[in-house]
Design a protein around this motif. Structure first.
Motif, mmCIF file in Angstrom:
data_model
loop_
_atom_site.group_PDB
_atom_site.id
_atom_site.type_symbol
_atom_site.label_atom_id
_atom_site.label_comp_id
_atom_site.label_asym_id
_atom_site.label_seq_id
_atom_site.Cartn_x
_atom_site.Cartn_y
_atom_site.Cartn_z
ATOM 1 N N LYS A 58 -52.818 -25.855 -39.914
ATOM 2 C CA LYS A 58 -52.177 -27.166 -39.956
ATOM 3 C C LYS A 58 -52.368 -27.892 -41.284
ATOM 4 C CE LYS A 58 -51.937 -31.524 -37.451
ATOM 5 N NZ LYS A 58 -52.368 -32.272 -36.290
ATOM 6 N N ASN A 59 -53.541 -27.735 -41.904
ATOM 7 C CA ASN A 59 -53.828 -28.434 -43.149
ATOM 8 C C ASN A 59 -54.790 -27.599 -43.989
ATOM 9 O OD1 ASN A 59 -56.603 -29.081 -42.367
ATOM 10 N ND2 ASN A 59 -55.686 -30.542 -40.955
ATOM 11 N N GLU A 60 -55.165 -28.117 -45.150
ATOM 12 C CA GLU A 60 -56.018 -27.352 -46.053
ATOM 13 C C GLU A 60 -57.436 -27.157 -45.512
ATOM 14 O OE1 GLU A 60 -57.381 -29.686 -49.661
ATOM 15 O OE2 GLU A 60 -55.802 -31.005 -48.890
ATOM 16 N N HIS A 146 -60.314 -31.242 -39.378
ATOM 17 C CA HIS A 146 -59.639 -32.440 -39.867
ATOM 18 C C HIS A 146 -59.878 -32.580 -41.367
ATOM 19 C CE1 HIS A 146 -59.482 -34.603 -35.710
ATOM 20 N NE2 HIS A 146 -58.696 -33.559 -35.775
ATOM 21 N N THR A 147 -59.040 -33.328 -42.019
ATOM 22 C CA THR A 147 -59.124 -33.455 -43.469
ATOM 23 C C THR A 147 -60.110 -34.531 -43.894
ATOM 24 O OG1 THR A 147 -57.322 -35.038 -43.515
ATOM 25 C CG2 THR A 147 -56.741 -32.721 -43.815
#
Length: 180
Positions: A58-60, A146-147
């Motif tokens: 989903k994200n980095e 989470h970021t």
């Protein structure tokens, strides 16, 4: 679970349980391969989206490692019975099931067992509801991918290494309390 009028074992039973005790996103769960798991850690490296496309997540910060617990080991050991190619590290842990099939099977499981239906993604939130208040925000966010805006990889590794032992002890204590 019923199949053509006959009660049968749901081959995704350990996937449902694993998702609750790890907080994985459904696509991360579907993308998990046996080679991503060692005795100490579960390494999240990919996700399979609802269209069946393998992504980096989903994200980095989706790629992450988190410690094994006795419960994750137990669930993964139980899942071994469903392995098709035991020597293939790229075999997916929960089979070639896609997100849409997983969602449907989860719905059938809920209906059969009298469990109020929530989506598989909301099942991830079950983990959050149970464990979020037991960890610092930093550890919790690392665990669920989470970021952290403005944070570099070195600071993440340093912070994680400082807190992972406390995290593992806390998670194990929470799981022992919640599953006994």
């Amino acid at each position: 679970m019923p199949y053509n009028g006959t009660i049968c074992q749901d081959s995704l039973i350990y996937a449902y349980r694993f998702q609750v005790v790890t907080g994985l996103r459904p696509g991360e769960l579907m993308g998990l391969e046996w080679g991503d798991i060692d005795n100490d850690y579960i390494h999240i490296r990919r996700a399979i989206n609802a269209k069946g496309i393998t992504t980096n997540g989903k994200n980095e910060f989706a790629a992450r490692d988190f410690p094994q617990t006795r419960y994750t080991r137990m669930l993964l050991e139980s899942q071994q019975v469903y392995r098709v190619t035991p020597l293939d590290p790229h075999e997916r842990v929960f089979g070639s099931t896609g997100q849409l099939c997983y969602r449907k099977r989860w719905g059938i499981y809920c209906r059969y067992n009298g469990i109020p239906y929530i989506t598989p993604y909301e099942l991830r939130h079950t983990f959050s509801s149970i464990y979020k208040n037991h960890f610092s925000n930093w550890v919790y966010e690392e665990l669920v991918g989470h970021t952290h805006p403005g944070v570099n990889w070195w600071s993440i590794c340093t912070r994680w290494m400082e807190t992972w032992t406390a995290f593992l002890l806390c998670l194990t204590a929470c799981l022992m309390k919640d599953f006994h």
